[in-house]
Write an enzyme that holds these catalytic residues in place. Structure first.
Site, PDB file in Angstrom:
ATOM      1  N   HIS B 219      10.645  -2.340  -0.255  1.00 42.79           N
ATOM      2  CA  HIS B 219      11.959  -2.148   0.346  1.00 42.79           C
ATOM      3  C   HIS B 219      12.878  -3.348   0.150  1.00 42.79           C
ATOM      4  CE1 HIS B 219      10.354   1.508   1.912  1.00 42.79           C
ATOM      5  NE2 HIS B 219      11.500   1.809   2.476  1.00 42.79           N
ATOM      6  N   SER B 223      13.244   0.961  -4.964  1.00 43.13           N
ATOM      7  CA  SER B 223      12.510   1.510  -6.109  1.00 43.13           C
ATOM      8  C   SER B 223      13.241   1.232  -7.395  1.00 43.13           C
ATOM      9  CB  SER B 223      12.375   3.022  -5.955  1.00 43.13           C
ATOM     10  OG  SER B 223      11.376   3.324  -5.026  1.00 43.13           O
ATOM     11  N   LYS B 247      11.822  16.433  -1.897  1.00 45.10           N
ATOM     12  CA  LYS B 247      11.182  16.387  -3.213  1.00 45.10           C
ATOM     13  C   LYS B 247       9.706  15.994  -3.063  1.00 45.10           C
ATOM     14  CE  LYS B 247      11.955  14.587  -7.833  1.00 45.10           C
ATOM     15  NZ  LYS B 247      12.828  13.816  -8.715  1.00 45.10           N
ATOM     16  N   ASP B 248       9.433  15.015  -2.196  1.00 41.92           N
ATOM     17  CA  ASP B 248       8.039  14.627  -1.947  1.00 41.92           C
ATOM     18  C   ASP B 248       7.279  15.765  -1.277  1.00 41.92           C
ATOM     19  OD1 ASP B 248       7.973  12.103  -3.076  1.00 41.92           O
ATOM     20  OD2 ASP B 248       8.754  11.129  -1.276  1.00 41.92           O
ATOM     21  N   GLU B 291     -19.286   7.631 -10.459  1.00 44.30           N
ATOM     22  CA  GLU B 291     -18.295   8.690 -10.286  1.00 44.30           C
ATOM     23  C   GLU B 291     -17.272   8.612 -11.417  1.00 44.30           C
ATOM     24  OE1 GLU B 291     -19.274  11.026  -8.150  1.00 44.30           O
ATOM     25  OE2 GLU B 291     -17.792  10.747  -6.558  1.00 44.30           O
TER      26      GLU B 291
HETATM   27  C1  HEM Z   1      -3.309   3.402  -1.422  1.00 46.26           C
HETATM   28  C2  HEM Z   1      -2.729   3.292  -2.567  1.00 46.26           C
HETATM   29  C3  HEM Z   1      -1.210   3.163  -2.757  1.00 46.26           C
HETATM   30  C4  HEM Z   1      -0.206   3.643  -1.974  1.00 46.26           C
HETATM   31  C5  HEM Z   1      -0.330   4.450  -0.686  1.00 46.26           C
HETATM   32  C6  HEM Z   1       1.022   3.267  -2.608  1.00 46.26           C
HETATM   33  C7  HEM Z   1       2.284   3.584  -2.112  1.00 46.26           C
HETATM   34  C8  HEM Z   1       3.465   3.384  -2.786  1.00 46.26           C
HETATM   35  C9  HEM Z   1       4.715   3.992  -2.458  1.00 46.26           C
HETATM   36  C10 HEM Z   1       4.948   4.977  -1.284  1.00 46.26           C
HETATM   37  C11 HEM Z   1       5.642   3.578  -3.368  1.00 46.26           C
HETATM   38  C12 HEM Z   1       7.101   4.053  -3.491  1.00 46.26           C
HETATM   39  C13 HEM Z   1       7.134   5.427  -4.157  1.00 46.26           C
HETATM   40  C14 HEM Z   1       6.762   5.394  -5.618  1.00 46.26           C
HETATM   41  O1  HEM Z   1       7.357   4.597  -6.367  1.00 46.26           O
HETATM   42  O2  HEM Z   1       5.851   6.147  -6.001  1.00 46.26           O
HETATM   43  C15 HEM Z   1       4.976   2.659  -4.265  1.00 46.26           C
HETATM   44  C16 HEM Z   1       5.581   1.983  -5.323  1.00 46.26           C
HETATM   45  C17 HEM Z   1       4.909   1.154  -6.209  1.00 46.26           C
HETATM   46  N1  HEM Z   1       3.536   0.978  -6.300  1.00 46.26           N
HETATM   47 FE1  HEM Z   1       2.189   1.737  -5.027  1.00 46.26          FE
HETATM   48  N2  HEM Z   1       0.763   2.558  -3.742  1.00 46.26           N
HETATM   49  C18 HEM Z   1      -0.592   2.475  -3.879  1.00 46.26           C
HETATM   50  C19 HEM Z   1      -1.277   1.858  -4.898  1.00 46.26           C
HETATM   51  C20 HEM Z   1      -0.691   1.158  -5.947  1.00 46.26           C
HETATM   52  C21 HEM Z   1      -1.412   0.548  -7.022  1.00 46.26           C
HETATM   53  C22 HEM Z   1      -2.930   0.604  -7.190  1.00 46.26           C
HETATM   54  C23 HEM Z   1      -0.473  -0.051  -7.837  1.00 46.26           C
HETATM   55  C24 HEM Z   1      -0.676  -0.842  -9.118  1.00 46.26           C
HETATM   56  C25 HEM Z   1      -1.741  -1.418  -9.489  1.00 46.26           C
HETATM   57  C26 HEM Z   1       0.822   0.182  -7.265  1.00 46.26           C
HETATM   58  C27 HEM Z   1       2.039  -0.266  -7.791  1.00 46.26           C
HETATM   59  C28 HEM Z   1       3.279   0.121  -7.351  1.00 46.26           C
HETATM   60  C29 HEM Z   1       4.533  -0.321  -7.926  1.00 46.26           C
HETATM   61  C30 HEM Z   1       4.717  -1.295  -9.082  1.00 46.26           C
HETATM   62  C31 HEM Z   1       5.561   0.334  -7.215  1.00 46.26           C
HETATM   63  C32 HEM Z   1       7.072   0.245  -7.458  1.00 46.26           C
HETATM   64  C33 HEM Z   1       7.416   1.297  -8.460  1.00 46.26           C
HETATM   65  C34 HEM Z   1       8.878   1.371  -8.794  1.00 46.26           C
HETATM   66  O3  HEM Z   1       9.708   1.177  -7.925  1.00 46.26           O
HETATM   67  O4  HEM Z   1       9.144   1.662  -9.973  1.00 46.26           O
HETATM   68  N3  HEM Z   1       0.651   0.923  -6.112  1.00 46.26           N
HETATM   69  N4  HEM Z   1       3.643   2.569  -3.884  1.00 46.26           N
END
Ligand code: HEM
Lengths: 284, 431
Positions: B219, B223, B247-248, B291
């Site tokens: 935030h 994004s 959308k989600d 797995e």
């Molecule tokens: C429990 C696992 C995770 C949850 C609940 C989570 C949740 C979120 C959410 C809600 C967002 C904003 C929506 C979206 O861009 O899809 C986000 C963005 C992001 N997440 Fe995750 N995430 C998780 C795991 C990860 C992992 C494993 C990575 C990378 C190794 C990661 C990297 C990113 C990045 C770089 C963004 C920003 C994307 C952008 O704005 O282009 N996340 N995450």
């Protein structure tokens, strides 16, 4: 700037290092693969597809078949195989009444404690008892079966790939090894106390063919007890013991999916409607 | 922390006003996932997977807590209590199948989430911290899933635990003591099972904590988006609610349809039959495989088959396997191309689609296959490419590539080349 450049330089060196070692392993592996003979696999067969009534998205149990299968287990397999996760009360799910399940249990002897002396004895089973094991322990089981332990059958159809078909195929799959098989795979000849079976991954197992003749089990419903029929019936019964909730699971799945489909279509139209106001428009 | 045009929370309901004054939780929600959070209007469905990952994390926690009410972490009874859940606990089979397949779906959505991050280089400034926390989450997920798989105490549980903890034995000098310390013995038994259960219960909550930081960090810049061009004005954005909640919501519906199809009709398709055989330390399964979600990394582990400069092959494999994930931590500083989105990076895009993706597919297949030729040789080539891609190609491509021209703004990209298109009157609606 120079610091960042050096981060990348270090990364490039590490990357090349890993790649070189992996490629070095590749070259040596390729060399030995080219010069040595690969171990070949025994040519066992994939199970036959018997098309059980509970297969597929709408499958249901064939209760008469499960009852016949119970009889095959009871009269043949239970001599060697336990069924430890199944209780007599569960038999009510096969269409037996409470009284029938009770009578079935009472006809079996299960380990108990003598209420007068406290000594271990056998007593007639109760509906809450589980199917008794044929051997007191694994050592006894192995001793009686040429050193192989007959596995518990409760979960056998889930413990093998394509398990229900596999169990039925295994029971019909005993045969003499073909001449061609023996020529190509001399190790496929059954050793002492082993029996050749084209569906068993090792091709030879320590279980003597348990179902050997038509009519070995007398079915109460008049079905002809061929070897294939008995094999399918006992396999179906074992599919039930492995997952008594299988049919309930599929039947619960449909309303869940229909509800979700409905909700998702609704969400799709809501999305379209909400976004319509902000989509780019042509200025005409 | 947000854009100047972000809407402010103004409760009209007296109860909400009372709350907002004493504890501004409604305000927090409003600003985090409500109308108070402006989001790029051009996000594609690839931006759905973060929310989906959050959903599956919660699903795992809920189903897991119910399972824990009936499970007993003792090697004598663990397998039997799992069967007790399947047979005697009301809807226990549903809880267990949902939890087992939920783990798979959690990994599917997180892999797609990471894929998005890699293609759109979301890891680049100013989003490095989001990415770093993401990698931490991924490592925690792997540990959690590994320990969870041990709990039913089937054959694969036992032998998987033995093989994976055995990896630590490859570390010179201290390896064996570490392995014994991890297991609380020489082989997996009660001590190991109990601590795995304890940690498997704990770690999802740790993950939830890191996810909160992940979203907090998100935030700050907001994004990214498929063009990779940062937000310039209000017309580039839409409020999160209702545009992205709906959308989600649709995306969640699709994911749930797929998930429930697996749970109700193919609940064991992603598992291994051997895990329906109770653990037996005396009988080794023909093929020990983890797995499916570990297969690519398992393939890297097994790709190192020969000693190199006195380093034992096993140690090389262990270093490479952990290194293959740990290197993600450095991506923001390795890929210095000023352009984020792969759509505008012709050279990067070629290596991504024709190098990295095929290499990952090969690693995935080889990791699930027995350690035989040709799988070993293929996995060695793919492993070499994997490391070259991230550590050599990515840094160099960023220097030499000539990116395609970027749109001036998100609004321009949305309008496209049609000179007559405009954003409607409600382009930035006051919801
Ligand atoms: C429990 C696992 C995770 C949850 C609940 C989570 C949740 C979120 C959410 C809600 C967002 C904003 C929506 C979206 O861009 O899809 C986000 C963005 C992001 N997440 Fe995750 N995430 C998780 C795991 C990860 C992992 C494993 C990575 C990378 C190794 C990661 C990297 C990113 C990045 C770089 C963004 C920003 C994307 C952008 O704005 O282009 N996340 N995450």
């Amino acid at each position: 700037m120079t610091k960042l450049l050096s981060v990348r330089l270090v990364a490039i060196l590490i990357g090349l290092g890993f790649a070189i070692v992996a490629l070095y392993s590749f070259v040596l592996g390729a060399y030995s693969a080219a010069t040595e003979e690969a171990p070949d696999h025994l040519p066992y067969e994939d199970p036959i597809d018997f098309a059980f009534s509970f297969d597929g998205l709408f499958g249901t149990w064939d209760q008469a078949q499960l009852q016949r299968g119970l009889k095959v287990y009871d009269e043949v397999c239970s001599a060697c195989h336990s069924l430890k996760y199944v209780a007599f009360r569960n038999l009510e799910q096969l269409g037996y009444s409470e009284a029938q399940a009770k009578a079935y249990a009472a006809a079996k002897q299960v380990p108990g404690i003598d209420p007068a002396t406290g000594e271990e004895t056998m007593r007639p089973g109760l509906p809450t008892d589980y199917f008794p094991a044929p051997y007191p322990n694994a050592v006894a089981a192995a001793a009686a079966n040429n050193n192989a332990i007959p596995p518990d059958l409760s979960l056998i159809t889930k413990a093998r790939g394509d398990g229900t078909n596999y169990v039925a195929s295994l029971l019909v799959g005993y045969q003499e090894p073909s001449a061609r098989m023996l020529e190509e795979h001399p190790e496929a000849a059954p050793g002492p106390g082993l029996y050749h079976n084209i569906y068993f991954p090792n091709l030879n197992l320590a279980m003597a063919p348990p179902l050997t003749s038509t009519g070995q089990v007398t079915y109460d419903d008049g079905t002809e007890a061929t070897i294939e029929q008995m094999s399918k019936d006992v396999a179906a019964f074992l599919a039930w013991t492995a997952e008594p909730t299988l049919v309930k699971r599929k039947q619960t799945g449909w309303p869940v999916l229909i509800f979700l489909l409905f909700a998702t279509v609704l969400a799709w139209f809501s999305k379209k409607q909400i976004w319509a106001a902000v989509k780019p428009k042509r200025q005409d | 922390m947000s854009f100047p045009w972000a809407k402010q929370y103004t409760p009209t309901n007296p109860v909400m006003r009372f709350f907002d004054e004493k504890l501004p939780l409604p305000r927090l929600i409003y600003n985090a996932v409500g109308a108070g959070y402006p989001v790029p209007r051009n996000l594609s469905y690839f931006w759905n997977f973060g929310v989906l990952a959050g959903f599956f994390l919660m699903l795992q926690i809920v189903t897991g807590i119910v399972l824990a009410m009936h499970y007993a972490a003792n090697a004598q009874v663990a397998f039997a209590t799992t069967e007790h859940i399947m047979r005697n606990v009301n809807w226990g089979w549903l809880m267990r199948y949902a939890h087992a397949n939920g783990a798979s779906f959690f990994f599917i959505v997180v892999y797609l989430h990471i894929f998005r991050g890699l293609f759109y280089s979301s890891y680049k400034a100013p989003r490095e911290m989001i990415w770093l926390l993401g990698v931490v989450i991924f490592l925690l997920m792997m540990a959690t899933a590994f320990m969870g798989y041990v709990l039913p105490w089937g054959q694969m549980s036992f032998w998987g635990a033995k093989v994976i903890t055995g990896l630590f034995g490859a570390i010179p000098l201290v390896g064996e003591p570490i392995q014994i310390w991890l297991l609380g013995g020489y082989a997996p038994d009660n001590a190991a099972l109990n601590r795995f259960f304890s940690l498997h219960f704990l770690l999802p909550f740790v993950i939830a904590g890191v996810v909160i930081m992940h979203i907090w960090a998100l935030h700050i810049p907001g994004s990214s988006n498929p063009t990779g061009v940062e937000i310039k004005s209000e017309s580039d954005t839409l409020p999160f609610h209702p545009y992205f909640t709906v959308k989600d919501g649709f995306g969640l519906g699709v994911a749930l349809i797929l998930f429930m199809t697996m749970v109700f009709f193919l609940p064991n398709a992603l598992g291994h039959p051997d895990n329906y055989i109770e653990a037996n330390p005396l009988s080794t399964p023909a093929h020990i495989v983890p797995e499916w979600y570990f297969w690519p990394f398992y393939a890297i582990l097994r790709a190192f088959t020969v000693d190199f400069l006195f380093i034992p092959a096993k140690l090389l494999g262990v270093i490479a396997m952990f290194g293959s994930i740990l290197l993600w931590f450095f991506l923001p500083w390795l890929d210095k191309s000023p352009v984020r989105s792969g759509h505008y990076r012709p050279l990067f895009r070629k290596f991504f689609w024709f190098g990295l993706i095929p290499a990952m597919i090969v690693l995935f297949i080889c990791g699930g296959a027995p350690a035989e030729e040709p799988y070993v040789m293929l996995s060695q080539l793919a492993t070499a490419y994997y490391f070259l891609h991230f550590l050599v190609i990515l840094p160099i491509v960023g220097q030499v590539e000539k990116p395609k021209p970027l749109p001036y703004s998100i609004t321009e990209a949305v309008l496209g080349s049609d000179k007559k298109a405009v954003l409607g009157e409600n382009a930035s609606p006051a919801v």
